[in-house]
Design a protein around this motif. Structure first.
Motif, PDB file in Angstrom:
ATOM      1  N   LEU A 114      17.551  20.510 -43.260  1.00 24.74           N
ATOM      2  CA  LEU A 114      18.934  20.570 -43.729  1.00 24.74           C
ATOM      3  C   LEU A 114      19.563  19.189 -43.876  1.00 24.74           C
ATOM      4  CD1 LEU A 114      20.344  23.633 -41.745  1.00 24.74           C
ATOM      5  CD2 LEU A 114      19.305  23.566 -44.005  1.00 24.74           C
ATOM      6  N   ALA A 115      19.046  18.214 -43.153  1.00 23.28           N
ATOM      7  CA  ALA A 115      19.612  16.860 -43.230  1.00 23.28           C
ATOM      8  C   ALA A 115      18.489  15.830 -43.289  1.00 23.28           C
ATOM      9  CB  ALA A 115      20.519  16.597 -42.042  1.00 23.28           C
ATOM     10  N   PRO A 116      17.700  15.838 -44.365  1.00 20.70           N
ATOM     11  CA  PRO A 116      16.592  14.876 -44.487  1.00 20.70           C
ATOM     12  C   PRO A 116      17.127  13.451 -44.582  1.00 20.70           C
ATOM     13  CG  PRO A 116      16.953  16.025 -46.570  1.00 20.70           C
ATOM     14  CD  PRO A 116      17.827  16.707 -45.557  1.00 20.70           C
ATOM     15  N   LYS A 117      16.314  12.526 -44.151  1.00 17.78           N
ATOM     16  CA  LYS A 117      16.648  11.097 -44.210  1.00 17.78           C
ATOM     17  C   LYS A 117      17.897  10.757 -43.380  1.00 17.78           C
ATOM     18  CE  LYS A 117      14.587  10.619 -48.810  1.00 17.78           C
ATOM     19  NZ  LYS A 117      14.785  10.210 -50.223  1.00 17.78           N
ATOM     20  N   THR A 118      18.146  11.545 -42.373  1.00 11.93           N
ATOM     21  CA  THR A 118      19.212  11.234 -41.415  1.00 11.93           C
ATOM     22  C   THR A 118      18.598  11.263 -40.023  1.00 11.93           C
ATOM     23  OG1 THR A 118      19.919  13.499 -40.917  1.00 11.93           O
ATOM     24  CG2 THR A 118      20.836  12.458 -42.906  1.00 11.93           C
ATOM     25  N   ARG A 119      19.427  10.963 -39.021  1.00 11.21           N
ATOM     26  CA  ARG A 119      18.941  10.972 -37.634  1.00 11.21           C
ATOM     27  C   ARG A 119      19.382  12.214 -36.863  1.00 11.21           C
ATOM     28  NH1 ARG A 119      19.580   4.585 -35.771  1.00 11.21           N
ATOM     29  NH2 ARG A 119      18.224   3.745 -37.400  1.00 11.21           N
ATOM     30  N   TRP A 120      19.826  13.235 -37.572  1.00 13.54           N
ATOM     31  CA  TRP A 120      20.224  14.460 -36.894  1.00 13.54           C
ATOM     32  C   TRP A 120      19.042  15.115 -36.184  1.00 13.54           C
ATOM     33  CZ3 TRP A 120      24.712  16.026 -35.323  1.00 13.54           C
ATOM     34  CH2 TRP A 120      25.876  15.594 -35.986  1.00 13.54           C
ATOM     35  N   TRP A 121      17.827  14.820 -36.606  1.00 10.17           N
ATOM     36  CA  TRP A 121      16.661  15.406 -35.956  1.00 10.17           C
ATOM     37  C   TRP A 121      16.609  15.051 -34.473  1.00 10.17           C
ATOM     38  CZ3 TRP A 121      13.274  12.241 -33.450  1.00 10.17           C
ATOM     39  CH2 TRP A 121      13.302  10.877 -33.789  1.00 10.17           C
ATOM     40  N   ILE A 122      17.280  13.955 -34.081  1.00  4.29           N
ATOM     41  CA  ILE A 122      17.292  13.568 -32.668  1.00  4.29           C
ATOM     42  C   ILE A 122      17.945  14.655 -31.816  1.00  4.29           C
ATOM     43  CG2 ILE A 122      18.181  11.873 -31.006  1.00  4.29           C
ATOM     44  CD1 ILE A 122      17.981   9.764 -33.199  1.00  4.29           C
ATOM     45  N   ALA A 123      18.981  15.309 -32.387  1.00  3.97           N
ATOM     46  CA  ALA A 123      19.629  16.406 -31.660  1.00  3.97           C
ATOM     47  C   ALA A 123      18.638  17.536 -31.414  1.00  3.97           C
ATOM     48  CB  ALA A 123      20.835  16.913 -32.447  1.00  3.97           C
ATOM     49  N   GLY A 124      17.804  17.817 -32.420  1.00  5.58           N
ATOM     50  CA  GLY A 124      16.770  18.827 -32.225  1.00  5.58           C
ATOM     51  C   GLY A 124      15.746  18.401 -31.199  1.00  5.58           C
ATOM     52  N   GLY A 125      15.431  17.106 -31.209  1.00  2.00           N
ATOM     53  CA  GLY A 125      14.500  16.585 -30.205  1.00  2.00           C
ATOM     54  C   GLY A 125      15.049  16.712 -28.795  1.00  2.00           C
ATOM     55  N   LEU A 126      16.348  16.505 -28.649  1.00  2.78           N
ATOM     56  CA  LEU A 126      16.976  16.691 -27.333  1.00  2.78           C
ATOM     57  C   LEU A 126      16.857  18.143 -26.876  1.00  2.78           C
ATOM     58  CD1 LEU A 126      20.255  14.554 -27.466  1.00  2.78           C
ATOM     59  CD2 LEU A 126      18.271  14.205 -25.970  1.00  2.78           C
ATOM     60  N   GLY A 127      16.970  19.069 -27.832  1.00  2.00           N
ATOM     61  CA  GLY A 127      16.803  20.476 -27.487  1.00  2.00           C
ATOM     62  C   GLY A 127      15.412  20.776 -26.971  1.00  2.00           C
ATOM     63  N   VAL A 128      14.403  20.209 -27.631  1.00  2.00           N
ATOM     64  CA  VAL A 128      13.021  20.388 -27.173  1.00  2.00           C
ATOM     65  C   VAL A 128      12.845  19.781 -25.785  1.00  2.00           C
ATOM     66  CG1 VAL A 128      10.595  19.851 -27.633  1.00  2.00           C
ATOM     67  CG2 VAL A 128      12.129  20.424 -29.533  1.00  2.00           C
ATOM     68  N   LEU A 129      13.403  18.584 -25.592  1.00  2.00           N
ATOM     69  CA  LEU A 129      13.303  17.920 -24.292  1.00  2.00           C
ATOM     70  C   LEU A 129      13.980  18.734 -23.207  1.00  2.00           C
ATOM     71  CD1 LEU A 129      12.636  15.457 -22.513  1.00  2.00           C
ATOM     72  CD2 LEU A 129      14.831  14.467 -23.233  1.00  2.00           C
ATOM     73  N   SER A 130      15.189  19.233 -23.492  1.00  2.00           N
ATOM     74  CA  SER A 130      15.910  19.997 -22.471  1.00  2.00           C
ATOM     75  C   SER A 130      15.163  21.268 -22.103  1.00  2.00           C
ATOM     76  CB  SER A 130      17.326  20.334 -22.957  1.00  2.00           C
ATOM     77  OG  SER A 130      17.307  21.277 -24.011  1.00  2.00           O
ATOM     78  N   SER A 131      14.587  21.938 -23.107  1.00  2.00           N
ATOM     79  CA  SER A 131      13.851  23.173 -22.815  1.00  2.00           C
ATOM     80  C   SER A 131      12.631  22.885 -21.943  1.00  2.00           C
ATOM     81  CB  SER A 131      13.422  23.856 -24.121  1.00  2.00           C
ATOM     82  OG  SER A 131      12.438  23.098 -24.796  1.00  2.00           O
ATOM     83  N   TYR A 132      11.981  21.753 -22.195  1.00  2.00           N
ATOM     84  CA  TYR A 132      10.778  21.437 -21.411  1.00  2.00           C
ATOM     85  C   TYR A 132      11.152  21.021 -19.986  1.00  2.00           C
ATOM     86  CZ  TYR A 132       5.802  20.519 -21.054  1.00  2.00           C
ATOM     87  OH  TYR A 132       4.474  20.595 -20.719  1.00  2.00           O
TER      88      TYR A 132
ATOM     89  N   TRP B   6      24.547  18.015 -18.471  1.00  2.00           N
ATOM     90  CA  TRP B   6      24.597  16.931 -19.460  1.00  2.00           C
ATOM     91  C   TRP B   6      23.911  17.283 -20.773  1.00  2.00           C
ATOM     92  CZ3 TRP B   6      26.820  12.039 -18.344  1.00  2.00           C
ATOM     93  CH2 TRP B   6      27.294  11.910 -17.032  1.00  2.00           C
ATOM     94  N   ILE B   7      22.599  17.544 -20.719  1.00  2.00           N
ATOM     95  CA  ILE B   7      21.856  17.678 -21.971  1.00  2.00           C
ATOM     96  C   ILE B   7      22.239  18.956 -22.726  1.00  2.00           C
ATOM     97  CG2 ILE B   7      19.586  17.859 -23.026  1.00  2.00           C
ATOM     98  CD1 ILE B   7      18.446  16.078 -20.993  1.00  2.00           C
ATOM     99  N   LEU B   8      22.349  20.085 -22.026  1.00  2.00           N
ATOM    100  CA  LEU B   8      22.678  21.323 -22.725  1.00  2.00           C
ATOM    101  C   LEU B   8      24.022  21.238 -23.455  1.00  2.00           C
ATOM    102  CD1 LEU B   8      21.429  24.187 -20.361  1.00  2.00           C
ATOM    103  CD2 LEU B   8      20.187  22.876 -22.075  1.00  2.00           C
TER     104      LEU B   8
END
Length: 463
Positions: free
Chosen positions: A86-104, A401-403
């Protein structure tokens, strides 16, 4: 499961409407509602906490859930991939990465608690949990169960064995995929969970101290309302509804296109809240009926210390204990399966791995990481991170914090930065679903939710 979800179905999507609700509900209803919620309510003033929790669910929980479901179904990928699409060539993917990190991070200590649940079920079946308690006074019995809990979690071997058994059960379900594994397990476990809850609620309401317990739980003491209670209620909302973990983004990528996201989110949120309330109805009347000192109850060990103490005094207590820990184990498995799926889909999509390979890549390290969490109560208890044990650090850091941070990113993105029409299209199924609620939902996602989450986050930092 194939590397790319097919819009036509297969094992990349949930098969039935029941499967959609059961699986999503299973991701929300779990240890967060059954193990953690009663402890939070007890430590934060009972009715005052419940009131703030309900407000958080209505004003924040449902809108944040909708933003994550819309993001996941529109992206049709893992938490990172949905942002990238939905947001290519941006850094919004970092938010998704935080979600993966928080779940793990969550799954690392959740497996340990799930292992405790398995051990207590086994000890209830064998009778070892209640050995030697017959004839003890109330105070002596409380000390006995507290000592057993402390001795058990601080040992290095038994908790590890139980944790590894639970990890193994998760691997078996997750390897089978979306329909044959997650959906099938959810369709069995969620009805079972509700039946067991109803049985316990019915018994609890017949107890002599039920009225006092219900008054503590449902009658708010407004003098106890402060920012700390609000922050804890917000954290519990995220924990209970699986917000900010990437779970809802991941599961929504498995939704058929015709799924009504608004009705699904409301159904899941309400049922999750009902489960949390049912747990309060089970625990607090029971506590008051047996004359236990509410101020002396031990937070997150409530179900492992206080309830066994109660079961020991009940007719047929061993059978009630077995039923309860079956309930808790079911909740634990629904939680751990859904949380684990976030990182598994991430590995499948980002690294082009098969379902089997992704499951093993992400689950096998838990044999080490969860062991560190378990041993933080025993031989590794002297290791501190910011003054907290490994287990408590992961719990506190992710919940407080992360959630909220991940949830904040989700609503800001969907409210302001997602491609025009995506939010409306997903919430209205491209106009096929009534749009009367959309303006209010959009307003909350764009303005109310970000402000409230940010204020409570800042207050937590300040505190």
């Amino acid at each position: 499961m194939a590397n790319t979800p097919a819009s036509g179905g297969g094992d990349t999507q949930f098969k039935t409407k029941l499967g959609v609700v059961a699986a999503t509900l299973g991701s929300a209803v779990g240890l967060g509602s059954i193990w953690r919620f009663p402890a939070e309510a007890q430590q934060n003033g009972g009715g005052a906490f419940l009131l703030m929790y309900l407000i958080c669910v209505l004003l924040l929980g449902i809108p944040v859930m909708l933003s994550e479901l819309a993001l996941g179904r529109a992206g049709r990928s893992d938490s990172v991939g949905s942002y990238l699409k939905l947001a290519p060539k941006t850094r919004w993917w970092i938010a998704g990465g935080l979600g993966v990190l928080s779940s793990y991070m969550i799954i690392s200590f959740y497996m340990v608690v799930a292992g405790w649940t398995f051990e207590y079920l086994w000890d209830s079946i064998t009778g070892a949990l209640y050995a030697g308690t017959s004839g003890e006074s109330l105070a002596a019995m409380e000390n006995t169960f507290h000592h057993r809990m402390e001795h058990y979690i601080s040992s290095d071997v038994n908790p590890l064995v139980s944790t590894y058994i639970v990890i193994g059960l998760n691997i078996l379900v997750l390897m089978m995929g979306v329909q044959k594994g997650i959906e099938r397990a959810s369709n069995i476990m969620m009805p079972l969970l509700f039946v067991l809850l109803l049985v316990f609620c019915g018994y609890s309401l017949t107890m002599p101290g039920a009225a006092d317990g219900l008054a503590f739980f449902f009658k708010p003491d407004f003098s106890k309302l402060d920012w700390s209670v609000a922050a804890n209620a917000l954290g519990q909302t995220f924990f209970s509804l699986s917000l900010g973990t990437g779970i809802l983004i991941t599961y929504a990528s498995y939704y058929p296109k015709g799924t009504n996201l608004v009705s699904t989110s409301v159904t899941v949120s309400l049922l999750t809240t009902v489960v949390a309330i049912m747990m309060g109805v089970i625990i607090f009347p029971t506590v008051f009926s047996f004359g236990l000192d509410l101020n002396q109850l031990r937070g997150t060990t409530l179900v492992f210390v206080t309830l066994p103490e109660v079961f020991a005094q009940m007719p047929g207590g061993q059978w009630w204990s077995i039923l309860f820990f079956v309930l808790l184990l079911v909740a634990a498995l629904t939680s751990t399966i859904s949380i684990s799926e976030v990182s598994i889909l991430f590995v499948q999509k980002r690294f082009k791995k098969s379902r089997l390979a992704a499951t093993l890549i992400m689950m096998c390290p838990l044999f080490v990481i969860s062991a560190l969490c378990s041993l933080s109560f025993g031989s590794l208890s002297d290791i501190k991170i910011f003054g907290l044990t490994i287990f408590n650090f992961l719990d506190t850091f992710t919940t407080n914090w992360i959630l909220p941070l991940c949830a904040l990113c989700g609503v800001v993105f969907m409210g302001w930065f997602a491609p025009r029409g995506v939010l409306r299209g997903e919430l209205t199924n491209d106009g096929s679903v009534a749009t009367r609620l959309y303006p209010a939902i959009r307003f909350i996602i764009r303005y109310i939710a970000p402000i409230l989450i940010a204020v409570i986050l800042v207050s937590s930092v300040w505190k």
